[in-house]
Design an enzyme around this catalytic site. Structure first.
Site: not given
Ligand code: SF4
Ligand code: FE
Length: 489
Positions: A99, A103, A190, A256, A291, A295, A298, A446
């Site tokens: 991660c 984001c 995060t 985290e 968000h 995902y 990422c 996550e």
């Molecule tokens: Fe982390 Fe993925 Fe959330 Fe970006 S989208 S903060 S990489 S978990």
């Molecule tokens: Fe996350």
């Protein structure tokens, strides 16, 4: 735009912060060996913007100033922007294997932008003008901003104002002429220490009696009232070992933890919602939708790394051509690309908000994240299957490095020719880290709980399901309802 080096230095330049890790105060989080890999991961969001071949993905043109900016500070101006965001996230997930944290701020930026506009439309407030000034500084300084949503929540059966302890949700404790005082905490934060600013939002839809909890605001990360408590992750102390081999991912990691707002003053200029309870649910849903889209980028990039590691270890074992191994790798790719398809689909179907920026297709974004709560676990299971038992029994690199025992380790744990034992060691440690070690938080926990646990997506999917519309389709075909489209005669 900041370079990666400037970003890391800018974190060192923040004022003193109260940070706890392992029962001790940490004066310099940036250079702490447990924390540094997460700084490196976030720094990649800056590095990418420096590399010419990636600039189309990693940079954008500001909708506010027309200047080039990092895509992580961009208000999406089209479905194409939303698609590029997911592609950028996949790339960063590939390059870091974890991660990269930035984001949450990007997703909060776009959600708060449209929510403040709509609150102003209803109440004649000036939240968006304030937020615009904040965003201009955010773009200009190329900040990493921690979008902070999740409250501790105490007894989940009770709303915020019904809790035995009123601080279990962030709330306003005092309204003053110059601003507000807030108290509470945000958990699962995060990138909390790798951010320049904290942007706080409510965590759920609120009722009129929860007006003090309907609060959205920004504070500098080095505000002296903030207390940070760093979260532990499995095998995190591997980062403190002398040899990097057993770390698996030798440069990057996630981050985290908990942020506590201990009577924090926020000037009105940085307050973007205060008491408008009926907009809390909308803000949460939009942030979550962005968000959940993220995902589909990422975690797919992380999946690419894990699939690559599984394919590499199959070669080291000498079984790369076995049909069942190829079948398992194909299944992993199928699952991973299905997640990507969802991330791209909810982006391509994005729509313009009243405020002018673009929002993903909420139903498809929730379907994306619902799949993310499942498929990475199956991909991880297959990676462990291909890795074999050595995944759980391999001696430490310290033993491999001893003069005599090391020779024995290398003799009896020799992979297929021509590969050196250390390559298999490293790849197995990477699979271990991603499926049960420190990177399993980023890849698995996550995937399950980030951007909301599975049930939160099912609630949205249910709401957007349009079962009445689907029932009408069925009734028409079997003759319960008339078919108006059928040619007459
Ligand atoms: Fe982390 Fe993925 Fe959330 Fe970006 S989208 S903060 S990489 S978990
Ligand atoms: Fe996350």
């Amino acid at each position: 735009m900041m370079t990666a080096e400037e970003y890391i230095e800018s974190l060192r330049q923040l004022g003193p912060r109260t940070v706890y890790l392992f029962g001790e105060r940490v004066e310099n989080p940036v250079d702490h060996p447990m924390i540094r890999p997460s700084v490196n991961a976030c720094a990649m969001t800056y590095r990418l913007a420096e590399i010419p071949e990636y600039q189309d993905l990693a940079t954008a043109t500001s909708a506010l100033t027309g200047r080039p900016i990092n895509r992580f500070v961009h208000l999406h101006q089209s479905p194409e922007d939303l698609v590029k965001k997911v592609k950028m996230q996949r790339l960063l997930g590939q390059l870091t294997g974890t991660c990269f944290q930035r984001c949450v701020g990007l997703d909060a930026l776009n959600a708060v932008w449209s929510a403040t506009y709509e609150i102003d439309q209803k109440y004649g407030t000036s939240y968006q003008e304030r937020f615009r000034r904040f965003v201009l500084e955010w773009e200009e300084k190329d900040w990493t901003v921690d979008g902070a949503m999740t409250d501790p929540k105490g007894n989940r059966a009770l709303g915020p104002s019904a809790q035995a302890d009123p601080d279990l949700y962030v709330h306003v404790v005092e309204r003053r002429a110059d601003g507000i005082i807030v108290r509470g905490a945000k958990v699962h934060q995060t990138g909390l220490l790798n951010s320049h600013q904290i942007l706080v939002m409510p965590t759920l839809a609120l009722k009129p009696e929860d007006a003090d909890y309907a609060v959205c605001f920004a504070v500098p990360a080095d505000d002296p009232t903030l207390i940070y408590i760093y979260g532990r992750q499995s095998s995190d102390t591997r980062k403190l070992e002398r040899s990097p081999v057993d770390m698996g991912n030798i440069h990057y990691g996630g981050q985290e933890g908990i942020i506590i707002f201990n009577e924090t003053f926020v000037p009105w200029e940085r307050v973007f919602m205060c008491g408008e309870t009926e907009f809390a649910g909308m803000l949460v849903e939009r942030f979550a939708a962005y968000h959940r889209q993220s995902y589909g980028g990422c975690k797919v990039g992380n999946g690419d790394v894990l699939i690559g590691a599984a394919a590499a270890v199959a070669e080291y074992h000498g079984v790369a051509n076995a049909s069942h191994i190829r079948e398992k790798l194909t299944e992993m790719v199928h699952l991973n690309e299905t997640l990507y398809a969802c991330g791209i689909a909810c982006s391509a179907e994005g729509v313009r908000t009243a405020a002018g920026n673009y929002l993903v297709n909420v139903l498809l974004a929730n379907v994306c994240k619902q799949n993310v709560t499942r498929f990475p676990y199956e991909i991880a299971r297959l990676a462990q299957d291909i890795a074999g038992g050595l995944l759980g029994t391999m001696p430490s690199d310290a033993d491999f490095s001893l003069p005599e025992v090391g020779l024995l380790c290398r003799k009896y744990l020799a992979p297929a020719s021509p590969f050196p034992p250390e390559h298999r060691q490293r790849i197995l440690r990477l699979i271990e880290a991603m499926t049960m070690g420190s990177l399993a938080v980023g890849y698995l926990v996550e995937s399950m709980h980030g951007a909301g646990s599975p049930q939160t997506q099912r609630i949205v999917i249910q709401r957007y399901a349009d079962l009445e519309g689907k029932k009408a389709l069925a009734r028409r075909l079997c003759g319960i309802d008339p078919d108006d489209l059928l040619p007459k005669g």
